[in-house]
Design a protein around this motif. Structure first.
Motif, PDB file in Angstrom:
ATOM      1  N   TRP A 120       7.385 -11.502   7.127  1.00 33.77           N
ATOM      2  CA  TRP A 120       6.008 -11.204   6.753  1.00 33.77           C
ATOM      3  C   TRP A 120       6.041 -10.314   5.515  1.00 33.77           C
ATOM      4  N   VAL A 121       5.285 -10.655   4.513  1.00 37.39           N
ATOM      5  CA  VAL A 121       5.248  -9.873   3.287  1.00 37.39           C
ATOM      6  C   VAL A 121       3.810  -9.812   2.788  1.00 37.39           C
ATOM      7  N   GLU A 122       3.431  -8.660   2.263  1.00 40.98           N
ATOM      8  CA  GLU A 122       2.082  -8.484   1.740  1.00 40.98           C
ATOM      9  C   GLU A 122       2.111  -8.412   0.219  1.00 40.98           C
ATOM     10  N   TYR A 123       0.923  -8.353  -0.358  1.00 42.23           N
ATOM     11  CA  TYR A 123       0.746  -8.570  -1.794  1.00 42.23           C
ATOM     12  C   TYR A 123       1.614  -7.644  -2.646  1.00 42.23           C
ATOM     13  N   GLU A 124       1.525  -6.334  -2.445  1.00 42.61           N
ATOM     14  CA  GLU A 124       2.210  -5.397  -3.318  1.00 42.61           C
ATOM     15  C   GLU A 124       3.720  -5.467  -3.169  1.00 42.61           C
ATOM     16  N   ARG A 125       4.187  -5.713  -1.967  1.00 47.87           N
ATOM     17  CA  ARG A 125       5.640  -5.836  -1.786  1.00 47.87           C
ATOM     18  C   ARG A 125       6.163  -7.112  -2.434  1.00 47.87           C
ATOM     19  N   LEU A 126       5.345  -8.146  -2.455  1.00 44.73           N
ATOM     20  CA  LEU A 126       5.796  -9.408  -3.032  1.00 44.73           C
ATOM     21  C   LEU A 126       5.743  -9.383  -4.560  1.00 44.73           C
ATOM     22  N   PHE A 127       4.648  -8.897  -5.125  1.00 45.49           N
ATOM     23  CA  PHE A 127       4.447  -8.975  -6.583  1.00 45.49           C
ATOM     24  C   PHE A 127       4.708  -7.671  -7.317  1.00 45.49           C
ATOM     25  N   TRP A 180       0.892 -10.330 -14.676  1.00 46.57           N
ATOM     26  CA  TRP A 180       0.407  -9.161 -13.951  1.00 46.57           C
ATOM     27  C   TRP A 180      -1.097  -9.283 -13.701  1.00 46.57           C
ATOM     28  N   HIS A 181      -1.451  -9.182 -12.443  1.00 50.27           N
ATOM     29  CA  HIS A 181      -2.859  -9.218 -12.055  1.00 50.27           C
ATOM     30  C   HIS A 181      -3.106  -8.113 -11.034  1.00 50.27           C
ATOM     31  N   PRO A 182      -4.293  -7.593 -10.978  1.00 50.14           N
ATOM     32  CA  PRO A 182      -4.584  -6.562  -9.969  1.00 50.14           C
ATOM     33  C   PRO A 182      -4.683  -7.175  -8.573  1.00 50.14           C
ATOM     34  N   ALA A 183      -4.335  -6.391  -7.586  1.00 47.08           N
ATOM     35  CA  ALA A 183      -4.474  -6.861  -6.204  1.00 47.08           C
ATOM     36  C   ALA A 183      -5.936  -7.070  -5.849  1.00 47.08           C
ATOM     37  N   ASP A 184      -6.807  -6.235  -6.449  1.00 47.23           N
ATOM     38  CA  ASP A 184      -8.250  -6.353  -6.255  1.00 47.23           C
ATOM     39  C   ASP A 184      -8.862  -6.762  -7.589  1.00 47.23           C
ATOM     40  N   GLU A 185      -9.437  -7.964  -7.652  1.00 51.07           N
ATOM     41  CA  GLU A 185      -9.986  -8.482  -8.904  1.00 51.07           C
ATOM     42  C   GLU A 185     -11.146  -7.629  -9.421  1.00 51.07           C
ATOM     43  N   ARG A 186     -11.747  -6.819  -8.550  1.00 53.51           N
ATOM     44  CA  ARG A 186     -12.858  -5.977  -8.978  1.00 53.51           C
ATOM     45  C   ARG A 186     -12.386  -4.742  -9.743  1.00 53.51           C
ATOM     46  N   ARG A 187     -11.087  -4.475  -9.679  1.00 54.77           N
ATOM     47  CA  ARG A 187     -10.540  -3.319 -10.377  1.00 54.77           C
ATOM     48  C   ARG A 187      -9.455  -3.785 -11.339  1.00 54.77           C
ATOM     49  N   PRO A 188      -9.798  -3.995 -12.598  1.00 54.78           N
ATOM     50  CA  PRO A 188      -8.819  -4.518 -13.560  1.00 54.78           C
ATOM     51  C   PRO A 188      -7.699  -3.526 -13.836  1.00 54.78           C
TER      52      PRO A 188
END
Length: 583
Positions: A120-127, A180-188
């Motif tokens: 199991w892996v989540e966004y920040e650990r993966l990218f 590189w993209h933000p985990a939350d698209e609302r916060r660039p």
């Protein structure tokens, strides 16, 4: 009575031909999957080939550490180590970030391994992450950077539960670029970070249910991906295959830091393995299950080796710990709260066998139950009460209809069937499903129609086709042991036993108490191929015979009597018309 009794030797695996195999030493394997999972290893080799067209691989296996670790080690053996650093080096200068090719393996975004796995892996650990604090920018690599140029292994649940993560990962793998993209698209992102080359292959691991759910979420993946499968069982048809399995077990023992097995330990472990696989010719390859059995045996063994007595004692202890619910069910039957007869003869009542699988309980266990049938004059309808009250599943309903079709076909009537019947699973308070009660229901119905009693000292299980052939069912060992325990609690008479499908003989691996009772003649097992053979054992009368009294003849006689009685109520003219019609 037809002699279909099974000898005690049929009730457990025949290991005499493997005696010499068990006495040999089994050196652990350095490349276990290459030996024991040839098809999977071939698929991994093709997937890891530099010019392979596949960037994705879907692999059917459990999302557990033991599986993922073995797959990862095999990939590392296949993939060559790169002589040159793979990845990039990010240089941060104030608010400016630049990207350059990695010069050495210690660079911040250089690859560290050829294969990495995570169930199991989540966004920040993966990218990875970009942090900005007090005008300071820090870049942290993720798994995709650590395994750049290699293979990433993740569990199917990661993709199913995080569709946004999957969409981004798929795009990066296909484009071979990391953006590189933000985990939350609302916060660039506070700064612009250049992309970097990404040469990555992905293996998605999941069981059949997980891969089915994945296919619903991302059907395109199945078209893009190479398929592989961790085979769950090994067919031990000869000494070579048994040697492979024993070597596999010792390999798992060594990997866990456990002692290897002694010669007398193999028969005990094989019996437990056959019980787990449900087939005398198939032994499990599941590393999780095997390791659990090895660790349990290690608690009852010396430090030098795992012995047969250690496996036997660990199994006995485990069964005792998990037997409370089973004992409670047995107590309810022996005390008469649940009525199951084990003596006498009754018309239209038979002992059937079921398997109970209670949520939260580790064991499925067998429990006998009564199926009863009553017959009365009617329009030919056979009522399955379980289905009428919506307590019967679709498979149960199908099996009841098949059984009814067999009986109507065997009677070959020229007029409407003049009886109605009701079939019920007595004291059943939950949903009933499956086809294993079809044979028992057929016996009860035929007994009620022929008005012939059934021996209550026996139980019966099996499914039936429209031609009366008895077919294999599941949970045969648990069913037999459940009825045996009841008979043993009420004292064995030597006339008790279970009728089972012949096709299930290869699945028998019973406990020592049952085997000993069969060996001494205190309990019997009969293997049958047709419903005719089962009826002859249970009712002591053949189903159909041209010269001797038979059940079919008794049913036809009863039908003729009721038709004669009904016909006498009609006027003389109508009776003549009916007579001419029958002619």
């Amino acid at each position: 009575m037809t002699n279909k009794k099974l000898a005690w030797k049929h009730l457990l695996p025949d290991l005499a031909s493997f005696k010499e195999v068990f006495e040999k030493p089994f050196s652990p394997l350095t490349s276990p999957l290459e030996t024991i999972q040839a098809r999977l290893t071939d698929g991994l080799t093709r997937f890891c080939y530099a010019h392979s067209p596949n960037r994705f691989m879907v692999l059917m296996a459990q999302e557990e550490e033991e599986y993922l670790q073995l797959i990862s080690e095999t990939v590392k053996q296949i993939l060559p180590e790169s002589d040159q650093p793979v990845g990039s080096r990010y240089i941060v200068s104030g608010m400016n970030v630049s990207e350059q090719p990695a010069i050495n393996v210690d660079d911040n975004f250089a690859a560290r391994s050829t294969c990495v796995w995570e169930a199991w892996v989540e966004y920040e650990r993966l990218f990875g992450t970009l942090s900005y604090y007090h005008d300071t920018i820090n870049l942290h690599p993720g798994l995709v950077h650590r395994v750049n140029g290699g293979v990433l292994i993740v569990g199917a649940r990661t993709i199913i539960s995080q569709p946004f993560l999957w969409l981004r990962l798929k795009r990066m793998i296909l484009q071979q670029r990391f953006d590189w993209h933000p985990a939350d698209e609302r916060r660039p992102l506070p700064v612009s970070v250049p992309s970097m080359p990404l040469n990555l292959r992905l293996i998605v691991v999941g069981d059949r249910e997980g891969l089915a759910a994945l296919n619903n979420v991302e059907p395109e993946l199945m078209c893009l991906a190479l398929y592989g499968e961790f085979e769950s069982e090994l067919r031990t048809s000869d000494a070579q295959k048994m040697t492979q399995w024993c070597t596999w077990v010792n390999t798992l023992a060594q990997r866990q830091g456990l002692p290897l097995l002694s010669a007398d330990a193999w028969p005990a472990l094989v019996r437990q393995s056959v019980r787990f696989s449900g087939d005398k010719c198939q032994l499990p390859l599941c590393p999780q299950w095997i390791i659990r059995r090895l660790k349990e045996a290690a608690l009852h063994s010396s430090q030098q080796e795992l012995t047969g007595s250690a496996f036997t004692e660990s199994k006995r202890n485990r069964m005792w710990r998990e037997s409370y619910l089973i004992e409670r069910m047995q107590y309810e039957i022996t005390e008469g709260q649940i009525v199951v007869a084990t003596e006498g003869q009754v018309v239209g009542q038979v002992n059937a066998l079921s398997v109970l699988d209670c949520p939260g309980h580790p064991l499925a266990f067998g429990a006998p139950l009564r199926i009863s049938c009553v017959v009365h004059g009617g329009d030919g309808e056979i009522n399955d009460i379980e289905r009428k009250v919506e307590l019967g599943g679709n498979l149960h309903a199908k099996s009841m209809l098949i059984m009814q079709a067999f009986l109507i076909s065997a009677l070959d009537l020229k007029q409407q069937f003049p009886f109605s019947a009701s079939l019920v699973f007595e004291q059943s308070y939950g949903e009933v499903d499956g086809d294993s009660a079809a044979l028992a229901a057929g016996v009860a119905l035929i007994s009620a129609l022929a008005d012939q009693p059934i021996n209550q000292q026996m139980a019966v299980t099996g499914s039936v086709d429209q031609f009366g052939h008895v077919q294999a069912i599941g949970g045969i060992n648990e069913k037999i042991e459940g009825f045996f325990s009841l008979c043993q609690a009420r004292e064995l008479t030597g006339k008790q036993g279970v009728i089972l499908p012949s096709a299930n003989v290869r699945h028998l691996c019973l406990n020592d108490d049952v085997i000993e009772a069969v060996r001494t003649g205190d309990f019997s097992l009969w293997a049958v191929r047709t419903i005719d053979e089962a009826l002859e054992i249970l009712i002591s009368m053949p189903f159909n015979h041209e010269k001797h009294p038979s059940l079919l003849a008794a049913i036809r006689k009863r039908i003729a009597n009721i038709n004669l009685h009904e016909g006498q109520r009609f006027p003389w003219g109508l009776r003549c018309l009916n007579w001419l019609k029958d002619r």
